[in-house]
Design a protein around this motif. Structure first.
Motif, PDB file in Angstrom:
ATOM      1  N   ALA A 101       0.835  -1.220   0.248  1.00 11.10           N
ATOM      2  CA  ALA A 101       0.022   0.226   0.001  1.00 11.10           C
ATOM      3  C   ALA A 101       0.782   1.249   0.088  1.00 11.10           C
ATOM      4  O   ALA A 101       2.099   0.986   0.185  1.00 11.10           O
ATOM      5  CB  ALA A 101      -0.850   0.015   1.399  1.00 11.10           C
ATOM      6  N   ALA A 102       0.179   2.218  -0.341  1.00 15.45           N
ATOM      7  CA  ALA A 102       1.301   3.515  -0.107  1.00 15.45           C
ATOM      8  C   ALA A 102       1.702   3.983   1.104  1.00 15.45           C
ATOM      9  O   ALA A 102       0.979   3.766   1.983  1.00 15.45           O
ATOM     10  CB  ALA A 102       0.088   4.792  -0.731  1.00 15.45           C
ATOM     11  N   ARG A 104       4.538   6.461   3.481  1.00 14.21           N
ATOM     12  CA  ARG A 104       5.490   7.514   3.312  1.00 14.21           C
ATOM     13  C   ARG A 104       6.837   7.247   4.500  1.00 14.21           C
ATOM     14  O   ARG A 104       6.512   7.005   5.696  1.00 14.21           O
ATOM     15  CB  ARG A 104       4.912   8.683   3.785  1.00 14.21           C
ATOM     16  CG  ARG A 104       5.813   9.904   3.915  1.00 14.21           C
ATOM     17  CD  ARG A 104       4.998  11.177   3.765  1.00 14.21           C
ATOM     18  NE  ARG A 104       4.266  11.470   2.649  1.00 14.21           N
ATOM     19  CZ  ARG A 104       3.543  12.519   2.539  1.00 14.21           C
ATOM     20  NH1 ARG A 104       3.438  13.598   3.416  1.00 14.21           N
ATOM     21  NH2 ARG A 104       2.854  12.600   1.380  1.00 14.21           N
ATOM     22  N   GLN A 168      10.637   0.572   4.187  1.00 16.29           N
ATOM     23  CA  GLN A 168       9.498   1.402   4.007  1.00 16.29           C
ATOM     24  C   GLN A 168       9.865   2.126   2.578  1.00 16.29           C
ATOM     25  O   GLN A 168       8.950   2.213   1.697  1.00 16.29           O
ATOM     26  CB  GLN A 168       9.166   2.184   5.073  1.00 16.29           C
ATOM     27  CG  GLN A 168       8.513   1.584   6.334  1.00 16.29           C
ATOM     28  CD  GLN A 168       8.718   2.439   7.519  1.00 16.29           C
ATOM     29  OE1 GLN A 168       9.052   3.579   7.346  1.00 16.29           O
ATOM     30  NE2 GLN A 168       7.868   2.058   8.505  1.00 16.29           N
ATOM     31  N   ALA A 172       7.721   1.641  -0.879  1.00 21.40           N
ATOM     32  CA  ALA A 172       7.247   2.721  -1.433  1.00 21.40           C
ATOM     33  C   ALA A 172       7.653   2.830  -3.112  1.00 21.40           C
ATOM     34  O   ALA A 172       6.849   2.963  -4.023  1.00 21.40           O
ATOM     35  CB  ALA A 172       7.765   4.000  -0.663  1.00 21.40           C
ATOM     36  N   THR A 173       8.665   2.558  -3.511  1.00 18.01           N
ATOM     37  CA  THR A 173       9.407   2.609  -4.451  1.00 18.01           C
ATOM     38  C   THR A 173       8.741   1.381  -5.299  1.00 18.01           C
ATOM     39  O   THR A 173       8.092   1.632  -6.616  1.00 18.01           O
ATOM     40  CB  THR A 173      10.776   2.309  -4.721  1.00 18.01           C
ATOM     41  OG1 THR A 173      11.470   3.326  -4.023  1.00 18.01           O
ATOM     42  CG2 THR A 173      11.409   2.302  -6.200  1.00 18.01           C
ATOM     43  N   HIS A 175       5.714   0.089  -4.707  1.00 14.39           N
ATOM     44  CA  HIS A 175       4.161   0.296  -4.756  1.00 14.39           C
ATOM     45  C   HIS A 175       4.004   1.094  -5.988  1.00 14.39           C
ATOM     46  O   HIS A 175       3.095   1.101  -6.792  1.00 14.39           O
ATOM     47  CB  HIS A 175       3.669   0.611  -3.687  1.00 14.39           C
ATOM     48  CG  HIS A 175       2.301   0.980  -3.517  1.00 14.39           C
ATOM     49  ND1 HIS A 175       1.772   2.196  -3.897  1.00 14.39           N
ATOM     50  CD2 HIS A 175       1.080   0.179  -3.687  1.00 14.39           C
ATOM     51  CE1 HIS A 175       0.268   2.240  -3.884  1.00 14.39           C
ATOM     52  NE2 HIS A 175      -0.046   0.939  -3.692  1.00 14.39           N
ATOM     53  N   GLY A 176       5.012   2.255  -6.127  1.00 13.45           N
ATOM     54  CA  GLY A 176       4.867   3.246  -7.181  1.00 13.45           C
ATOM     55  C   GLY A 176       4.991   2.719  -8.492  1.00 13.45           C
ATOM     56  O   GLY A 176       4.804   3.307  -9.363  1.00 13.45           O
ATOM     57  N   ASP A 180       1.982  -5.156  -6.039  1.00  7.52           N
ATOM     58  CA  ASP A 180       0.948  -5.353  -5.096  1.00  7.52           C
ATOM     59  C   ASP A 180       1.461  -5.877  -3.862  1.00  7.52           C
ATOM     60  O   ASP A 180       0.668  -6.372  -2.952  1.00  7.52           O
ATOM     61  CB  ASP A 180      -0.424  -5.305  -5.810  1.00  7.52           C
ATOM     62  CG  ASP A 180      -0.545  -6.583  -6.463  1.00  7.52           C
ATOM     63  OD1 ASP A 180       0.398  -7.844  -6.220  1.00  7.52           O
ATOM     64  OD2 ASP A 180      -1.372  -6.985  -7.299  1.00  7.52           O
TER      65      ASP A 180
END
Length: 223
Positions: A101-102, A104, A168, A172-173, A175-176, A180
């Protein structure tokens, strides 16, 4: 877990692992896959998602090349009776997954993070204020799957959240990039970190190397 599910997860892991490590494409076998790695301490590896006694005994009996590895998705004690002379157990691994998931990543005061992508692999490096190595990791995205690999934190920088920062950032990379599902094989020590970050253990992995003339010195311990 269903046999097809574990096979699919292991297939996703080796797809990303071969990209991450620059290994040859996996060769399908009736029992799993063979991968040419091309390192002195790891010439090739046989990966068996559901190892059976007959299959493992045959591989053991027909192996003569030092630096051949077996990655068997079972407990050490299950496969130990099937193994002959010259084989050495490395610490076990644990196949783990996480729905992506997204996210930060939270910066860590006193540390800087850099990342770069080349050849389908994203790498993250964390350094302290003096520029010394503190932590690192990498990921390869293959379709919907992102395989995290070679996560490491220097001993003097542990328990400061740097492993979490690396993971993390890689997630994040990934997911971008459209992945999934995250997959990795954790060491016994790393398993606790990933559990705290929401990862689920799917299967144990016994890891063995054929090295008839010496012990495990200089040989990768897991992954």
């Amino acid at each position: 877990m269903r046999d097809t599910e574990i096979r699919d997860l292991v297939s996703g892991w080796i797809d990303g692992w071969t990209v991450s490590r620059g290994a040859a494409d996996p060769v399908a076998e009736p029992w799993g896959w063979t991968i040419d790695v091309g390192q002195v301490a790891q010439v090739s590896r046989h990966v068996l998602p559901q190892p059976g006694e007959a299959e493992v005994r045959k591989l053991v009996a027909t192996t003569s090349a030092a630096g051949t590895w077996l990655k068997l998705f079972a407990e050490d004690d299950t496969v130990r009776p099937w193994i002959g002379a010259g084989w050495h157990f490395a610490p076990p691994g644990y196949l783990m997954t996480l729905p992506l998931a997204a996210v930060r990543p939270e910066p860590r005061p006193g540390y800087t993070l850099t990342s770069w992508t080349r050849g389908g692999v994203t790498r993250v490096l964390v350094r302290n204020g003096e520029g010394h190595f503190a932590a690192r990791g990498q990921t390869a995205v293959t379709g919907a799957t992102a395989v995290l690999d070679q996560i490491a934190t220097a001993a003097e920088h542990r328990r400061k959240g740097l492993g979490s920062l690396v993971v993390q950032t890689l997630l994040a990379t990934a997911h971008g990039a459209g992945a999934d599902t995250g997959i990795l094989v954790a060491s016994p020590d790393g398993q606790a970190l990933y559990r705290s970050l929401g990862w689920t253990t799917r299967a144990p992995m016994a890891s063995l190397c054929f090295q008839p003339e010496k012990g495990l010195s200089g040989i990768p311990r897991h992954g």
